[in-house]
Design a protein around this motif. Sequence first.
Motif, PDB file in Angstrom:
ATOM      1  N   GLY A 198       1.007  -1.432  -0.043  1.00  0.00           N
ATOM      2  CA  GLY A 198      -0.172  -0.005   0.179  1.00  0.00           C
ATOM      3  C   GLY A 198       0.660   2.009   0.236  1.00  0.00           C
ATOM      4  N   GLY A 199       1.944   1.389   0.011  1.00  0.00           N
ATOM      5  CA  GLY A 199       3.144   2.041  -0.155  1.00  0.00           C
ATOM      6  C   GLY A 199       3.442   3.367  -1.697  1.00  0.00           C
ATOM      7  N   PRO A 200       3.497   3.749  -1.273  1.00  0.00           N
ATOM      8  CA  PRO A 200       4.214   4.926  -2.995  1.00  0.00           C
ATOM      9  C   PRO A 200       4.867   3.888  -3.819  1.00  0.00           C
ATOM     10  CG  PRO A 200       4.676   5.986  -1.037  1.00  0.00           C
ATOM     11  CD  PRO A 200       4.061   5.099  -0.606  1.00  0.00           C
ATOM     12  N   SER A 201       4.724   4.088  -5.126  1.00  0.00           N
ATOM     13  CA  SER A 201       5.739   2.836  -6.011  1.00  0.00           C
ATOM     14  C   SER A 201       6.871   3.380  -6.136  1.00  0.00           C
ATOM     15  CB  SER A 201       4.913   2.959  -6.881  1.00  0.00           C
ATOM     16  OG  SER A 201       4.264   4.403  -7.478  1.00  0.00           O
ATOM     17  N   ASP A 202       6.954   4.832  -5.453  1.00  0.00           N
ATOM     18  CA  ASP A 202       8.015   5.570  -6.079  1.00  0.00           C
ATOM     19  C   ASP A 202       8.894   5.800  -5.099  1.00  0.00           C
ATOM     20  OD1 ASP A 202       6.727   7.456  -4.868  1.00  0.00           O
ATOM     21  OD2 ASP A 202       7.882   8.990  -6.502  1.00  0.00           O
ATOM     22  N   PHE A 203       8.789   4.846  -3.615  1.00  0.00           N
ATOM     23  CA  PHE A 203       9.103   5.046  -2.687  1.00  0.00           C
ATOM     24  C   PHE A 203      10.943   5.021  -2.269  1.00  0.00           C
ATOM     25  CE2 PHE A 203      10.323   4.401   1.883  1.00  0.00           C
ATOM     26  CZ  PHE A 203      10.115   5.903   2.470  1.00  0.00           C
ATOM     27  N   VAL A 204      11.496   4.167  -2.818  1.00  0.00           N
ATOM     28  CA  VAL A 204      12.926   3.942  -2.820  1.00  0.00           C
ATOM     29  C   VAL A 204      13.071   5.757  -3.452  1.00  0.00           C
ATOM     30  CG1 VAL A 204      14.871   2.658  -3.929  1.00  0.00           C
ATOM     31  CG2 VAL A 204      13.069   1.059  -2.771  1.00  0.00           C
ATOM     32  N   GLU A 205      12.620   5.780  -4.558  1.00  0.00           N
ATOM     33  CA  GLU A 205      13.172   6.733  -5.627  1.00  0.00           C
ATOM     34  C   GLU A 205      13.104   8.155  -4.912  1.00  0.00           C
ATOM     35  OE1 GLU A 205      12.903   3.454  -7.825  1.00  0.00           O
ATOM     36  OE2 GLU A 205      11.502   5.002  -6.790  1.00  0.00           O
ATOM     37  N   ASN A 206      12.429   8.035  -3.972  1.00  0.00           N
ATOM     38  CA  ASN A 206      11.101   9.584  -3.657  1.00  0.00           C
ATOM     39  C   ASN A 206      11.499   9.325  -2.192  1.00  0.00           C
ATOM     40  OD1 ASN A 206      11.951  11.050  -5.680  1.00  0.00           O
ATOM     41  ND2 ASN A 206      10.288  10.177  -6.634  1.00  0.00           N
TER      42      ASN A 206
END
Length: 437
Positions: A318-326
């Motif tokens: 459920g977290g952001p798809s770009d979490f690692v990058e952003n």
Amino acid sequence: MLAQEFIRRKRDGGDLAADAIAEFVRGITDGSVTDAQISAFAMAVFFNGLSADETVALTLSMRDSGDVLDWSGIDRPICDKHSTGGVGDNVSLMLAPIAAACGLGVPMISGRGLGHTGGTLDKMDSIPGYTTQPDNALFRRAVEEAGCAIIGQTADLAPADKRFYGVRDVTATVESIQLITASILSKKLAAGLGSLVLDVKFGNGAFIADYDKARELAKTLVKVANGAGTQTTALMTDMNQPLASAAGNAVEVTNAVEFLTGVHRDPRLETVTLALAAEMLVVSELDSSPATALSRARDALNSGAAAETFGKMVHVLGGPSDFVENHAAHLEKAALTATVDAPEAGHVASISTRDIGIAVVELGGGRRRSEDKIDHAVGITGLIDTGTAVEKGAPLAVVHARDEASLAVARDAILAAYVISEAEPEVAEPVAERIVG
């Protein structure tokens, strides 16, 4: 067997049969055994102990008091890690995706903060949208698609332990080695594990500071887990200083993402994380050699595969798809930051690690009461290691606070926790011993 007769037998130092233990645990689960009877049994065990066979029987009975997960159909060995807790111990956030990137299935059931130690679930709750309490279907999907899932204990996993622990917590019976063992392992084994690795902490930031007592717990955990049919080993790791250079929630998530992406890796944290990853690969029989397992884990980290796995897990849950990058854009930031400077030149001779953990709680990053709300943004970063040479005025750490009052309290706590001396101290290796069955 009457509950009072069961209690009397242990009170008088007798041995308990496995079927009698199972009956008592059923009573804990269905309410036919009272809190007073649970308390009396816990106190009898506290003073008279349990044999290895009795501890195995209690563990299995509490495991079977609720759901036991079934991972059949997933073409990965199922393995997990459990830590007895520490300060700056965000190992799970890197370890689960490293192990998954190496081919393991890691259904990691974690806990919230307890006392001065940070909780993995509180860290994961820093991530917007991330579901730390998924239903079993979503839990399984995350392990299938990402290879790992870091979640919390559901009501259906080892419910007898939840009630038993609640009574122990208010009756001065938490410290029993056998009851600690059954509590930890009943939850872990309910996750349907094929193998397990334990990270047992010792030192001034651990729940059990004394090495010999922590080692006794490690040996008991390993013996009982293997006796219950789950291949298990343990590493004894040093908690005489914070493991990561960050302590808090969002700040430890940032530290973990920077570790996975290679932006910054705290050396002691890297040693412990990769050692545990290698241990998971060996104990699950995915690799037969500790040396090649360590190399395999390091490759999964350095190649970016582990970072990709972490990002996939976050998105599936459920977290952001770009979490690692952003991640910096997604994580909450504290209103105030301030550097704590060394009051004199010298070497960091020692750190009162527990006091660093308490400082995070005082900032709002932990709970004084179970119902308290966590401030995920606050914490401490830039914590320097024991043995580091410092000049007067050089930074010891950076405080992230919600207001000036809590910032001042944390600054004072850090200055009191760091002891600076002229002589350079000897610094112990972070992994002290491997315990096998």
